[in-house]
Design a protein around this motif. Sequence first.
Motif, PDB file in Angstrom:
ATOM      1  N   GLY A  98       0.742  -1.350   0.077  1.00  0.00           N
ATOM      2  CA  GLY A  98       0.107   0.044   0.056  1.00  0.00           C
ATOM      3  C   GLY A  98       0.861   1.172  -0.159  1.00  0.00           C
ATOM      4  O   GLY A  98       2.119   1.363  -0.458  1.00  0.00           O
ATOM      5  N   ASN A  99       0.204   2.212   0.668  1.00  0.00           N
ATOM      6  CA  ASN A  99       0.942   3.596   0.501  1.00  0.00           C
ATOM      7  C   ASN A  99       2.201   3.768   1.346  1.00  0.00           C
ATOM      8  O   ASN A  99       3.246   4.106   0.556  1.00  0.00           O
ATOM      9  N   VAL A 100       2.493   3.071   2.250  1.00  0.00           N
ATOM     10  CA  VAL A 100       3.987   2.973   3.112  1.00  0.00           C
ATOM     11  C   VAL A 100       4.886   2.048   2.114  1.00  0.00           C
ATOM     12  O   VAL A 100       5.987   2.523   1.974  1.00  0.00           O
ATOM     13  N   ALA A 101       4.479   0.764   1.775  1.00  0.00           N
ATOM     14  CA  ALA A 101       5.430   0.087   1.143  1.00  0.00           C
ATOM     15  C   ALA A 101       5.950   0.619  -0.083  1.00  0.00           C
ATOM     16  O   ALA A 101       7.072   0.584  -0.463  1.00  0.00           O
ATOM     17  N   GLN A 102       5.013   1.191  -1.014  1.00  0.00           N
ATOM     18  CA  GLN A 102       5.342   1.679  -2.207  1.00  0.00           C
ATOM     19  C   GLN A 102       6.376   2.858  -2.268  1.00  0.00           C
ATOM     20  O   GLN A 102       7.413   2.741  -2.879  1.00  0.00           O
ATOM     21  N   TYR A 103       6.158   3.527  -1.186  1.00  0.00           N
ATOM     22  CA  TYR A 103       7.351   4.636  -1.284  1.00  0.00           C
ATOM     23  C   TYR A 103       8.320   4.488  -0.458  1.00  0.00           C
ATOM     24  O   TYR A 103       9.507   5.073  -0.570  1.00  0.00           O
ATOM     25  N   THR A 104       8.263   3.331   0.394  1.00  0.00           N
ATOM     26  CA  THR A 104       9.482   2.788   0.869  1.00  0.00           C
ATOM     27  C   THR A 104      10.262   2.041  -0.221  1.00  0.00           C
ATOM     28  O   THR A 104      11.641   2.550  -0.255  1.00  0.00           O
ATOM     29  N   VAL A 105       9.817   1.578  -1.220  1.00  0.00           N
ATOM     30  CA  VAL A 105      10.505   0.893  -2.195  1.00  0.00           C
ATOM     31  C   VAL A 105      11.110   2.043  -3.110  1.00  0.00           C
ATOM     32  O   VAL A 105      12.284   1.905  -3.525  1.00  0.00           O
ATOM     33  N   GLU A 106      10.365   3.319  -3.076  1.00  0.00           N
ATOM     34  CA  GLU A 106      10.778   4.206  -4.232  1.00  0.00           C
ATOM     35  C   GLU A 106      12.145   4.992  -3.597  1.00  0.00           C
ATOM     36  O   GLU A 106      13.099   5.092  -4.536  1.00  0.00           O
ATOM     37  N   LYS A 107      12.026   5.051  -2.335  1.00  0.00           N
ATOM     38  CA  LYS A 107      13.072   5.955  -1.739  1.00  0.00           C
ATOM     39  C   LYS A 107      14.516   4.768  -1.582  1.00  0.00           C
ATOM     40  O   LYS A 107      15.406   5.167  -1.898  1.00  0.00           O
ATOM     41  N   LEU A 108      14.135   3.517  -1.395  1.00  0.00           N
ATOM     42  CA  LEU A 108      15.226   2.433  -1.331  1.00  0.00           C
ATOM     43  C   LEU A 108      16.060   2.653  -2.749  1.00  0.00           C
ATOM     44  O   LEU A 108      17.109   2.483  -2.800  1.00  0.00           O
ATOM     45  N   LEU A 109      15.074   2.557  -3.828  1.00  0.00           N
ATOM     46  CA  LEU A 109      15.692   2.719  -5.269  1.00  0.00           C
ATOM     47  C   LEU A 109      16.598   3.763  -5.231  1.00  0.00           C
ATOM     48  O   LEU A 109      17.467   3.809  -5.854  1.00  0.00           O
ATOM     49  N   GLN A 110      16.113   4.879  -4.827  1.00  0.00           N
ATOM     50  CA  GLN A 110      16.944   6.184  -5.287  1.00  0.00           C
ATOM     51  C   GLN A 110      18.121   6.146  -4.335  1.00  0.00           C
ATOM     52  O   GLN A 110      19.099   6.754  -4.747  1.00  0.00           O
ATOM     53  N   LEU A 111      18.210   5.490  -3.288  1.00  0.00           N
ATOM     54  CA  LEU A 111      19.484   5.312  -2.476  1.00  0.00           C
ATOM     55  C   LEU A 111      20.439   4.099  -2.681  1.00  0.00           C
ATOM     56  O   LEU A 111      21.340   3.720  -2.264  1.00  0.00           O
ATOM     57  N   GLY A 112      19.814   3.415  -3.767  1.00  0.00           N
ATOM     58  CA  GLY A 112      20.793   2.548  -4.579  1.00  0.00           C
ATOM     59  C   GLY A 112      20.455   1.094  -3.823  1.00  0.00           C
ATOM     60  O   GLY A 112      21.513   0.075  -4.238  1.00  0.00           O
ATOM     61  N   ALA A 113      19.655   0.822  -3.161  1.00  0.00           N
ATOM     62  CA  ALA A 113      19.237  -0.389  -2.452  1.00  0.00           C
ATOM     63  C   ALA A 113      18.612  -1.347  -3.562  1.00  0.00           C
ATOM     64  O   ALA A 113      18.023  -0.857  -4.589  1.00  0.00           O
ATOM     65  N   LYS A 114      18.341  -2.614  -3.198  1.00  0.00           N
ATOM     66  CA  LYS A 114      17.600  -3.570  -3.953  1.00  0.00           C
ATOM     67  C   LYS A 114      16.154  -4.215  -3.122  1.00  0.00           C
ATOM     68  O   LYS A 114      16.758  -5.197  -2.338  1.00  0.00           O
ATOM     69  N   PRO A 115      15.407  -3.566  -3.235  1.00  0.00           N
ATOM     70  CA  PRO A 115      14.146  -4.234  -2.638  1.00  0.00           C
ATOM     71  C   PRO A 115      13.618  -5.459  -3.412  1.00  0.00           C
ATOM     72  O   PRO A 115      13.654  -5.490  -4.545  1.00  0.00           O
ATOM     73  N   VAL A 116      13.290  -6.427  -2.572  1.00  0.00           N
ATOM     74  CA  VAL A 116      13.027  -7.852  -3.254  1.00  0.00           C
ATOM     75  C   VAL A 116      11.845  -8.380  -2.934  1.00  0.00           C
ATOM     76  O   VAL A 116      11.391  -9.561  -3.501  1.00  0.00           O
TER      77      VAL A 116
END
Length: 453
Positions: A239-257
Amino acid sequence: MSDFVKNFMADLKAKNPDQPEFHQAVEEVLESLSIVLERHPEYRSAKIIERMVEPERLIMFRVPWIDDQGEIQVNRGYRIEMNSAIGPYKGGLRFHPSVNLGILKFLAFEQVFKNSLTTLPMGGGKGGSDFDPKGKSDNEVMRFCQSFMTELHRHIGPDTDVPAGDIGVGGREIGYMFGQYKRLRNEFTGVLTGKGLNWGGSLIRPEATGYGSVYFAAEMLATRGETFEGKTCLVSGSGNVAQYTVEKLLQLGAKPVTLSDSSGYIYDEEGITSEKLEFVMELKNIRRGRIKEYAEEFKSAVYTPVDPKLDYNPLWNHKADAAFPSATQNEINAKDAQHLVDNGVKAVSEGANMPTTLDGVKIFLDNKILYGPAKAANAGGVAVSGLEMSQNSQRLPWTREEVDQKLHNIMKSIHKTCVDTAERFGTPGNYVNGANIGGFLKVADAMLDQGVV
Ligand code: NDP
Protein backbone atom coordinates in the motif's frame (compact mmCIF):
# COMPACT_ATOMS: atom_id res chain seq x y z
CA MET A 1 9.29 -6.65 34.82
CA SER A 2 9.17 -4.27 37.81
CA ASP A 3 6.39 -4.49 40.40
CA PHE A 4 5.04 -1.16 39.23
CA VAL A 5 4.71 -2.39 35.62
CA LYS A 6 3.23 -5.72 36.76
CA ASN A 7 0.57 -4.09 38.94
CA PHE A 8 -0.18 -1.37 36.44
CA MET A 9 -0.66 -3.91 33.64
CA ALA A 10 -2.92 -6.08 35.81
CA ASP A 11 -5.16 -3.06 36.50
CA LEU A 12 -5.10 -1.96 32.86
CA LYS A 13 -6.14 -5.42 31.65
CA ALA A 14 -8.93 -5.68 34.24
CA LYS A 15 -10.27 -2.27 33.24
CA ASN A 16 -9.83 -2.76 29.48
CA PRO A 17 -10.48 -6.45 28.80
CA ASP A 18 -10.26 -7.93 25.29
CA GLN A 19 -7.87 -5.24 24.03
CA PRO A 20 -4.62 -7.23 23.59
CA GLU A 21 -3.03 -4.77 21.15
CA PHE A 22 -3.62 -1.89 23.57
CA HIS A 23 -2.11 -3.90 26.43
CA GLN A 24 0.92 -4.71 24.25
CA ALA A 25 1.51 -1.07 23.29
CA VAL A 26 1.25 0.16 26.89
CA GLU A 27 3.48 -2.61 28.25
CA GLU A 28 6.24 -1.77 25.79
CA VAL A 29 6.19 1.88 26.79
CA LEU A 30 6.06 1.15 30.52
CA GLU A 31 9.11 -1.12 30.31
CA SER A 32 11.05 1.81 28.85
CA LEU A 33 9.71 4.33 31.36
CA SER A 34 10.66 2.51 34.56
CA ILE A 35 13.97 4.35 34.80
CA VAL A 36 12.35 7.74 34.08
CA LEU A 37 9.76 7.21 36.80
CA GLU A 38 12.51 6.33 39.27
CA ARG A 39 14.41 9.51 38.44
CA HIS A 40 11.28 11.70 38.34
CA PRO A 41 8.83 10.85 41.14
CA GLU A 42 6.79 13.94 40.16
CA TYR A 43 5.38 12.00 37.18
CA ARG A 44 4.22 9.24 39.51
CA SER A 45 2.60 11.53 42.04
CA ALA A 46 0.82 13.48 39.26
CA LYS A 47 -0.50 10.13 37.93
CA ILE A 48 0.76 11.00 34.46
CA ILE A 49 0.79 7.39 33.24
CA GLU A 50 -2.67 6.66 34.63
CA ARG A 51 -3.95 9.71 32.76
CA MET A 52 -2.10 8.91 29.53
CA VAL A 53 -3.70 5.47 29.14
CA GLU A 54 -7.21 6.90 29.52
CA PRO A 55 -8.45 8.61 26.33
CA GLU A 56 -9.52 12.21 26.89
CA ARG A 57 -12.61 11.38 24.85
CA LEU A 58 -13.85 8.31 23.03
CA ILE A 59 -16.51 8.63 20.36
CA MET A 60 -18.39 5.65 18.90
CA PHE A 61 -21.16 5.96 16.38
CA ARG A 62 -23.40 4.19 13.91
CA VAL A 63 -22.57 4.56 10.21
CA PRO A 64 -25.54 3.53 8.07
CA TRP A 65 -25.21 3.59 4.29
CA ILE A 66 -26.88 2.11 1.22
CA ASP A 67 -25.01 -0.28 -1.09
CA ASP A 68 -25.34 -0.53 -4.88
CA GLN A 69 -28.10 -3.13 -4.54
CA GLY A 70 -30.18 -0.73 -2.46
CA GLU A 71 -29.56 -2.71 0.77
CA ILE A 72 -28.94 -0.82 4.01
CA GLN A 73 -25.55 -1.57 5.58
CA VAL A 74 -24.49 -0.63 9.09
CA ASN A 75 -20.91 -0.15 10.24
CA ARG A 76 -19.40 1.17 13.44
CA GLY A 77 -17.38 4.39 13.48
CA TYR A 78 -14.85 5.53 16.09
CA ARG A 79 -12.67 8.47 17.01
CA ILE A 80 -10.32 8.25 19.96
CA GLU A 81 -9.13 11.64 21.19
CA MET A 82 -6.26 10.39 23.29
CA ASN A 83 -4.14 13.33 24.41
CA SER A 84 -4.13 17.05 23.58
CA ALA A 85 -1.38 18.22 25.95
CA ILE A 86 0.87 19.53 23.17
CA GLY A 87 -1.59 20.30 20.35
CA PRO A 88 -4.86 19.37 18.65
CA TYR A 89 -5.55 15.62 18.38
CA LYS A 90 -3.89 14.28 15.25
CA GLY A 91 -3.83 10.80 13.77
CA GLY A 92 -5.22 8.68 10.97
CA LEU A 93 -8.49 6.96 10.20
CA ARG A 94 -8.36 3.22 9.44
CA PHE A 95 -11.06 1.44 7.42
CA HIS A 96 -10.56 -2.32 7.77
CA PRO A 97 -12.83 -5.16 8.94
CA SER A 98 -10.45 -5.91 11.84
CA VAL A 99 -10.91 -2.43 13.36
CA ASN A 100 -12.11 -2.46 16.97
CA LEU A 101 -11.67 -0.39 20.10
CA GLY A 102 -8.50 -2.16 21.27
CA ILE A 103 -6.71 -1.70 17.95
CA LEU A 104 -7.64 1.97 17.72
CA LYS A 105 -6.63 2.60 21.34
CA PHE A 106 -3.19 1.07 20.71
CA LEU A 107 -2.80 3.22 17.62
CA ALA A 108 -3.97 6.38 19.43
CA PHE A 109 -1.66 5.68 22.38
CA GLU A 110 1.36 5.22 20.08
CA GLN A 111 0.40 8.32 18.15
CA VAL A 112 0.79 10.53 21.25
CA PHE A 113 4.48 9.60 21.56
CA LYS A 114 5.12 9.66 17.83
CA ASN A 115 3.65 13.13 17.38
CA SER A 116 5.67 14.42 20.28
CA LEU A 117 8.87 13.07 18.67
CA THR A 118 8.22 15.00 15.44
CA THR A 119 8.89 18.28 17.35
CA LEU A 120 5.62 19.67 15.92
CA PRO A 121 2.70 20.79 18.13
CA MET A 122 0.33 17.84 17.68
CA GLY A 123 -1.60 15.80 20.23
CA GLY A 124 -2.59 12.20 19.53
CA GLY A 125 -5.75 10.56 18.21
CA LYS A 126 -6.91 7.78 15.93
CA GLY A 127 -10.17 6.59 14.47
CA GLY A 128 -11.82 4.57 11.77
CA SER A 129 -14.40 1.94 11.08
CA ASP A 130 -14.85 -1.80 10.52
CA PHE A 131 -15.93 -0.89 6.96
CA ASP A 132 -13.98 -2.80 4.28
CA PRO A 133 -13.36 -0.70 1.16
CA LYS A 134 -12.09 -3.79 -0.68
CA GLY A 135 -14.44 -4.83 -3.49
CA LYS A 136 -16.71 -1.79 -3.01
CA SER A 137 -17.56 0.52 -5.90
CA ASP A 138 -16.44 4.17 -5.78
CA ASN A 139 -20.06 5.16 -5.18
CA GLU A 140 -20.37 2.82 -2.23
CA VAL A 141 -17.13 4.16 -0.75
CA MET A 142 -18.44 7.71 -1.25
CA ARG A 143 -21.76 6.99 0.45
CA PHE A 144 -19.97 5.36 3.36
CA CYS A 145 -17.50 8.25 3.73
CA GLN A 146 -20.31 10.80 3.63
CA SER A 147 -22.27 8.99 6.32
CA PHE A 148 -19.11 8.59 8.44
CA MET A 149 -18.37 12.32 8.21
CA THR A 150 -21.98 13.30 8.88
CA GLU A 151 -21.38 12.18 12.46
CA LEU A 152 -17.64 12.82 12.81
CA HIS A 153 -17.80 16.47 11.67
CA ARG A 154 -19.20 17.69 15.00
CA HIS A 155 -16.19 16.34 16.90
CA ILE A 156 -13.29 17.56 14.73
CA GLY A 157 -11.90 20.86 13.42
CA PRO A 158 -8.59 22.45 12.44
CA ASP A 159 -7.87 23.53 16.04
CA THR A 160 -9.50 20.52 17.72
CA ASP A 161 -8.82 17.26 15.93
CA VAL A 162 -7.33 16.76 12.47
CA PRO A 163 -7.69 13.20 11.09
CA ALA A 164 -5.65 11.76 8.17
CA GLY A 165 -5.40 8.45 6.29
CA ASP A 166 -4.24 5.01 7.41
CA ILE A 167 -4.99 1.45 6.20
CA GLY A 168 -7.91 1.61 3.76
CA VAL A 169 -8.03 5.41 3.78
CA GLY A 170 -6.11 7.07 0.94
CA GLY A 171 -6.65 10.09 -1.31
CA ARG A 172 -10.04 8.88 -2.55
CA GLU A 173 -11.53 8.46 0.93
CA ILE A 174 -10.02 11.73 2.26
CA GLY A 175 -11.58 13.52 -0.74
CA TYR A 176 -15.08 12.19 -0.08
CA MET A 177 -14.83 12.96 3.64
CA PHE A 178 -13.47 16.47 3.06
CA GLY A 179 -16.26 17.19 0.57
CA GLN A 180 -18.91 16.20 3.11
CA TYR A 181 -17.27 18.18 5.94
CA LYS A 182 -17.17 21.28 3.77
CA ARG A 183 -20.80 20.84 2.79
CA LEU A 184 -22.00 20.37 6.36
CA ARG A 185 -19.92 23.17 7.91
CA ASN A 186 -19.78 25.62 5.02
CA GLU A 187 -16.08 26.04 5.76
CA PHE A 188 -12.95 25.35 3.71
CA THR A 189 -10.38 24.55 6.40
CA GLY A 190 -7.48 22.18 6.97
CA VAL A 191 -9.62 19.73 8.93
CA LEU A 192 -8.10 16.65 7.30
CA THR A 193 -4.59 16.03 6.00
CA GLY A 194 -3.63 13.93 3.00
CA LYS A 195 -5.79 16.20 0.84
CA GLY A 196 -5.47 16.46 -2.94
CA LEU A 197 -2.78 18.82 -4.18
CA ASN A 198 -5.17 21.23 -5.85
CA TRP A 199 -7.37 21.58 -2.76
CA GLY A 200 -4.98 22.17 0.13
CA GLY A 201 -2.83 19.03 0.20
CA SER A 202 0.93 19.06 0.65
CA LEU A 203 3.51 17.80 -1.80
CA ILE A 204 5.35 14.75 -0.42
CA ARG A 205 2.48 13.78 1.96
CA PRO A 206 1.76 10.53 0.04
CA GLU A 207 5.47 9.70 0.05
CA ALA A 208 6.20 10.85 3.59
CA THR A 209 5.80 7.70 5.71
CA GLY A 210 7.77 5.44 3.36
CA TYR A 211 10.45 8.03 2.63
CA GLY A 212 10.71 8.85 6.32
CA SER A 213 11.14 5.22 7.31
CA VAL A 214 14.03 4.88 4.85
CA TYR A 215 15.60 8.19 5.98
CA PHE A 216 15.44 6.89 9.55
CA ALA A 217 17.04 3.58 8.56
CA ALA A 218 19.77 5.44 6.67
CA GLU A 219 20.58 7.40 9.83
CA MET A 220 20.75 4.15 11.82
CA LEU A 221 23.08 2.56 9.25
CA ALA A 222 25.27 5.67 9.26
CA THR A 223 25.99 5.12 12.98
CA ARG A 224 27.87 2.00 11.81
CA GLY A 225 29.43 3.74 8.81
CA GLU A 226 27.16 2.06 6.25
CA THR A 227 24.82 3.23 3.46
CA PHE A 228 22.01 1.62 1.44
CA GLU A 229 24.12 1.25 -1.69
CA GLY A 230 23.75 -2.36 -2.88
CA LYS A 231 21.77 -3.50 0.18
CA THR A 232 19.05 -6.13 -0.27
CA CYS A 233 15.83 -5.14 1.49
CA LEU A 234 12.65 -6.98 2.48
CA VAL A 235 9.47 -4.88 2.39
CA SER A 236 6.01 -6.10 3.43
CA GLY A 237 2.68 -4.62 2.36
CA SER A 238 2.04 -3.02 -1.02
CA GLY A 239 0.00 0.00 0.00
CA ASN A 240 0.97 3.59 0.53
CA VAL A 241 3.84 3.03 2.96
CA ALA A 242 5.36 0.03 1.16
CA GLN A 243 5.26 1.70 -2.27
CA TYR A 244 7.17 4.81 -1.20
CA THR A 245 9.57 2.79 0.92
CA VAL A 246 10.54 0.92 -2.23
CA GLU A 247 10.79 4.18 -4.20
CA LYS A 248 13.19 5.78 -1.71
CA LEU A 249 15.23 2.57 -1.38
CA LEU A 250 15.72 2.58 -5.15
CA GLN A 251 16.82 6.22 -5.06
CA LEU A 252 19.45 5.30 -2.45
CA GLY A 253 20.83 2.40 -4.51
CA ALA A 254 19.26 -0.46 -2.54
CA LYS A 255 17.63 -3.59 -3.96
CA PRO A 256 14.11 -4.24 -2.59
CA VAL A 257 13.03 -7.84 -3.29
CA THR A 258 9.63 -8.43 -1.62
CA LEU A 259 6.11 -6.97 -1.37
CA SER A 260 2.92 -8.47 0.02
CA ASP A 261 -0.79 -8.10 0.65
CA SER A 262 -3.13 -10.00 2.94
CA SER A 263 -3.33 -12.87 0.42
CA GLY A 264 0.39 -13.56 -0.05
CA TYR A 265 3.79 -12.14 -1.01
CA ILE A 266 6.14 -11.89 -3.98
CA TYR A 267 9.89 -12.45 -3.92
CA ASP A 268 11.71 -10.99 -6.91
CA GLU A 269 15.34 -12.09 -6.76
CA GLU A 270 16.32 -9.67 -9.53
CA GLY A 271 14.94 -6.79 -7.48
CA ILE A 272 11.90 -4.53 -7.79
CA THR A 273 12.91 -1.80 -10.23
CA SER A 274 11.27 1.60 -10.85
CA GLU A 275 9.36 0.16 -13.81
CA LYS A 276 8.10 -2.74 -11.72
CA LEU A 277 7.13 -0.32 -8.94
CA GLU A 278 5.12 1.68 -11.46
CA PHE A 279 3.23 -1.53 -12.27
CA VAL A 280 2.54 -2.07 -8.54
CA MET A 281 1.25 1.49 -8.12
CA GLU A 282 -1.13 1.11 -11.02
CA LEU A 283 -2.19 -2.34 -9.78
CA LYS A 284 -2.85 -1.22 -6.20
CA ASN A 285 -3.93 2.42 -6.51
CA ILE A 286 -5.99 2.32 -9.70
CA ARG A 287 -7.01 -1.24 -10.55
CA ARG A 288 -7.10 -2.21 -6.85
CA GLY A 289 -5.88 -5.73 -7.71
CA ARG A 290 -3.86 -8.34 -5.79
CA ILE A 291 -0.04 -8.60 -5.52
CA LYS A 292 -0.20 -12.07 -7.07
CA GLU A 293 -0.47 -10.34 -10.46
CA TYR A 294 3.12 -9.07 -10.04
CA ALA A 295 4.43 -12.61 -10.41
CA GLU A 296 2.21 -13.17 -13.44
CA GLU A 297 3.68 -10.02 -15.05
CA PHE A 298 7.37 -10.49 -14.06
CA LYS A 299 8.84 -13.95 -14.45
CA SER A 300 11.76 -13.25 -12.08
CA ALA A 301 9.26 -13.19 -9.20
CA VAL A 302 7.74 -16.03 -7.21
CA TYR A 303 4.36 -15.67 -5.51
CA THR A 304 3.66 -17.47 -2.23
CA PRO A 305 0.09 -17.42 -0.91
CA VAL A 306 -0.54 -17.01 2.84
CA ASP A 307 -0.50 -20.39 4.58
CA PRO A 308 -2.58 -20.10 7.77
CA LYS A 309 -0.98 -23.29 9.11
CA LEU A 310 2.48 -21.68 9.34
CA ASP A 311 3.49 -20.04 12.61
CA TYR A 312 5.88 -17.68 10.81
CA ASN A 313 5.83 -15.46 7.73
CA PRO A 314 8.15 -16.78 4.96
CA LEU A 315 8.60 -13.25 3.62
CA TRP A 316 10.98 -12.59 6.53
CA ASN A 317 13.01 -15.71 5.79
CA HIS A 318 15.12 -14.48 2.85
CA LYS A 319 18.72 -13.36 2.95
CA ALA A 320 18.78 -9.56 3.28
CA ASP A 321 20.50 -6.57 4.87
CA ALA A 322 17.45 -4.61 6.02
CA ALA A 323 13.74 -5.13 6.65
CA PHE A 324 10.82 -2.71 6.35
CA PRO A 325 7.58 -4.13 7.79
CA SER A 326 4.98 -1.86 6.17
CA ALA A 327 1.67 -3.75 6.31
CA THR A 328 0.09 -4.12 9.74
CA GLN A 329 0.48 -4.83 13.48
CA ASN A 330 2.18 -8.01 14.75
CA GLU A 331 3.40 -9.16 11.35
CA ILE A 332 6.82 -10.13 12.81
CA ASN A 333 6.72 -12.65 15.67
CA ALA A 334 9.66 -14.12 17.58
CA LYS A 335 10.27 -16.77 14.92
CA ASP A 336 10.28 -14.18 12.15
CA ALA A 337 12.63 -11.95 14.14
CA GLN A 338 15.00 -14.89 14.63
CA HIS A 339 14.88 -15.65 10.88
CA LEU A 340 15.79 -12.03 10.12
CA VAL A 341 18.72 -12.15 12.53
CA ASP A 342 19.91 -15.52 11.14
CA ASN A 343 19.68 -14.21 7.58
CA GLY A 344 22.03 -11.34 8.32
CA VAL A 345 19.62 -8.40 8.60
CA LYS A 346 21.37 -5.42 10.19
CA ALA A 347 18.54 -2.89 10.32
CA VAL A 348 14.77 -3.04 10.80
CA SER A 349 12.74 0.11 10.27
CA GLU A 350 9.03 -0.07 11.08
CA GLY A 351 6.81 1.63 8.51
CA ALA A 352 3.73 -0.11 9.93
CA ASN A 353 2.50 0.55 13.46
CA MET A 354 3.65 -2.03 16.05
CA PRO A 355 4.49 -4.67 13.42
CA THR A 356 6.73 -6.60 15.83
CA THR A 357 5.50 -8.59 18.84
CA LEU A 358 7.14 -7.94 22.23
CA ASP A 359 9.11 -11.24 21.94
CA GLY A 360 10.30 -10.22 18.49
CA VAL A 361 11.50 -6.84 19.74
CA LYS A 362 13.48 -8.57 22.48
CA ILE A 363 15.28 -10.70 19.88
CA PHE A 364 16.23 -7.60 17.88
CA LEU A 365 17.52 -5.83 20.98
CA ASP A 366 19.42 -8.87 22.29
CA ASN A 367 21.12 -9.25 18.90
CA LYS A 368 22.02 -5.55 18.67
CA ILE A 369 20.05 -5.10 15.45
CA LEU A 370 19.58 -1.46 14.46
CA TYR A 371 15.89 -1.56 15.33
CA GLY A 372 13.84 1.57 14.59
CA PRO A 373 10.46 1.24 16.33
CA ALA A 374 7.35 2.55 14.59
CA LYS A 375 6.89 5.59 16.81
CA ALA A 376 10.16 6.96 15.52
CA ALA A 377 10.62 5.31 12.13
CA ASN A 378 7.19 5.99 10.65
CA ALA A 379 6.68 9.46 12.13
CA GLY A 380 7.42 11.03 8.74
CA GLY A 381 3.78 10.68 7.67
CA VAL A 382 2.33 12.61 10.54
CA ALA A 383 5.22 15.06 10.39
CA VAL A 384 4.31 16.06 6.84
CA SER A 385 0.65 16.14 7.92
CA GLY A 386 1.82 18.72 10.46
CA LEU A 387 3.53 20.62 7.64
CA GLU A 388 0.30 20.41 5.62
CA MET A 389 -1.51 22.04 8.57
CA SER A 390 1.06 24.86 8.61
CA GLN A 391 0.66 25.44 4.87
CA ASN A 392 -3.15 25.46 5.26
CA SER A 393 -2.94 28.04 8.07
CA GLN A 394 -0.59 30.23 6.04
CA ARG A 395 -2.61 29.53 2.86
CA LEU A 396 0.72 29.06 1.09
CA PRO A 397 1.91 25.80 -0.49
CA TRP A 398 5.60 24.87 -0.22
CA THR A 399 7.64 23.28 -2.98
CA ARG A 400 8.38 19.56 -3.21
CA GLU A 401 12.05 20.15 -2.36
CA GLU A 402 11.16 22.34 0.62
CA VAL A 403 8.82 19.73 2.14
CA ASP A 404 11.19 16.84 1.43
CA GLN A 405 14.06 18.74 3.05
CA LYS A 406 11.94 19.47 6.12
CA LEU A 407 10.89 15.80 6.28
CA HIS A 408 14.50 14.68 6.02
CA ASN A 409 15.55 17.10 8.79
CA ILE A 410 12.69 15.96 11.04
CA MET A 411 13.68 12.29 10.60
CA LYS A 412 17.29 13.17 11.42
CA SER A 413 16.15 15.06 14.48
CA ILE A 414 13.95 12.15 15.65
CA HIS A 415 16.92 9.83 15.18
CA LYS A 416 19.13 12.13 17.22
CA THR A 417 16.53 12.40 19.99
CA CYS A 418 16.34 8.59 20.16
CA VAL A 419 20.12 8.15 20.26
CA ASP A 420 20.73 10.94 22.79
CA THR A 421 17.82 9.94 25.04
CA ALA A 422 18.76 6.25 25.05
CA GLU A 423 22.27 7.23 26.07
CA ARG A 424 21.11 9.72 28.73
CA PHE A 425 19.02 7.01 30.36
CA GLY A 426 21.80 4.42 30.36
CA THR A 427 20.82 2.23 27.38
CA PRO A 428 22.93 3.41 24.43
CA GLY A 429 21.79 2.13 21.02
CA ASN A 430 18.34 1.16 22.32
CA TYR A 431 15.99 3.05 19.98
CA VAL A 432 12.92 1.64 21.76
CA ASN A 433 13.85 3.36 25.00
CA GLY A 434 15.00 6.43 23.09
CA ALA A 435 11.67 6.83 21.29
CA ASN A 436 9.45 5.99 24.23
CA ILE A 437 11.25 8.23 26.72
CA GLY A 438 11.89 11.03 24.20
CA GLY A 439 8.21 11.11 23.21
CA PHE A 440 7.00 10.82 26.80
CA LEU A 441 8.98 13.63 28.42
CA LYS A 442 7.54 16.45 26.33
CA VAL A 443 3.94 15.31 26.80
CA ALA A 444 4.39 14.56 30.51
CA ASP A 445 5.92 17.98 31.19
CA ALA A 446 3.08 19.70 29.32
CA MET A 447 0.58 17.72 31.39
CA LEU A 448 2.32 18.81 34.61
CA ASP A 449 2.16 22.45 33.46
CA GLN A 450 -1.54 22.24 32.62
CA GLY A 451 -2.76 20.82 35.93
CA VAL A 452 -5.21 18.01 36.53
CA VAL A 453 -7.25 17.98 33.33
P1 NDP B 1 -2.67 0.74 2.86
O1 NDP B 1 -4.10 0.44 3.09
O2 NDP B 1 -2.28 1.66 1.79
O3 NDP B 1 -1.86 -0.61 2.68
C1 NDP B 1 -1.88 -1.61 3.65
C2 NDP B 1 -1.10 -2.81 3.11
O4 NDP B 1 -0.94 -3.76 4.16
C3 NDP B 1 -1.85 -3.53 2.00
O5 NDP B 1 -0.91 -4.14 1.17
C4 NDP B 1 -2.64 -4.58 2.78
O6 NDP B 1 -3.02 -5.71 2.03
C5 NDP B 1 -1.65 -4.96 3.85
N1 NDP B 1 -2.39 -5.42 5.04
C6 NDP B 1 -3.31 -4.72 5.75
N2 NDP B 1 -3.81 -5.46 6.74
C7 NDP B 1 -3.20 -6.65 6.64
C8 NDP B 1 -3.28 -7.85 7.39
N3 NDP B 1 -4.10 -7.96 8.43
N4 NDP B 1 -2.48 -8.88 7.00
C9 NDP B 1 -1.63 -8.77 5.94
N5 NDP B 1 -1.52 -7.65 5.19
C10 NDP B 1 -2.28 -6.63 5.54
O7 NDP B 1 -2.14 1.26 4.30
P2 NDP B 1 -0.81 2.07 4.63
O8 NDP B 1 0.27 1.69 3.70
O9 NDP B 1 -1.19 3.48 4.79
O10 NDP B 1 -0.50 1.53 6.10
C11 NDP B 1 0.36 0.42 6.34
C12 NDP B 1 0.86 0.48 7.78
O11 NDP B 1 1.58 1.71 7.99
C13 NDP B 1 -0.23 0.45 8.85
O12 NDP B 1 0.27 -0.22 9.99
C14 NDP B 1 -0.41 1.93 9.19
O13 NDP B 1 -0.94 2.13 10.49
C15 NDP B 1 1.03 2.40 9.10
N6 NDP B 1 1.20 3.84 8.93
C16 NDP B 1 0.67 4.49 7.85
C17 NDP B 1 0.85 5.84 7.70
C18 NDP B 1 0.40 6.58 6.48
O14 NDP B 1 0.79 7.73 6.34
N7 NDP B 1 -0.38 5.99 5.60
C19 NDP B 1 1.57 6.63 8.73
C20 NDP B 1 2.16 5.83 9.76
C21 NDP B 1 1.95 4.50 9.85
P3 NDP B 1 -4.56 -5.89 1.56
O15 NDP B 1 -4.74 -4.89 0.47
O16 NDP B 1 -4.67 -7.30 1.13
O17 NDP B 1 -5.39 -5.59 2.78
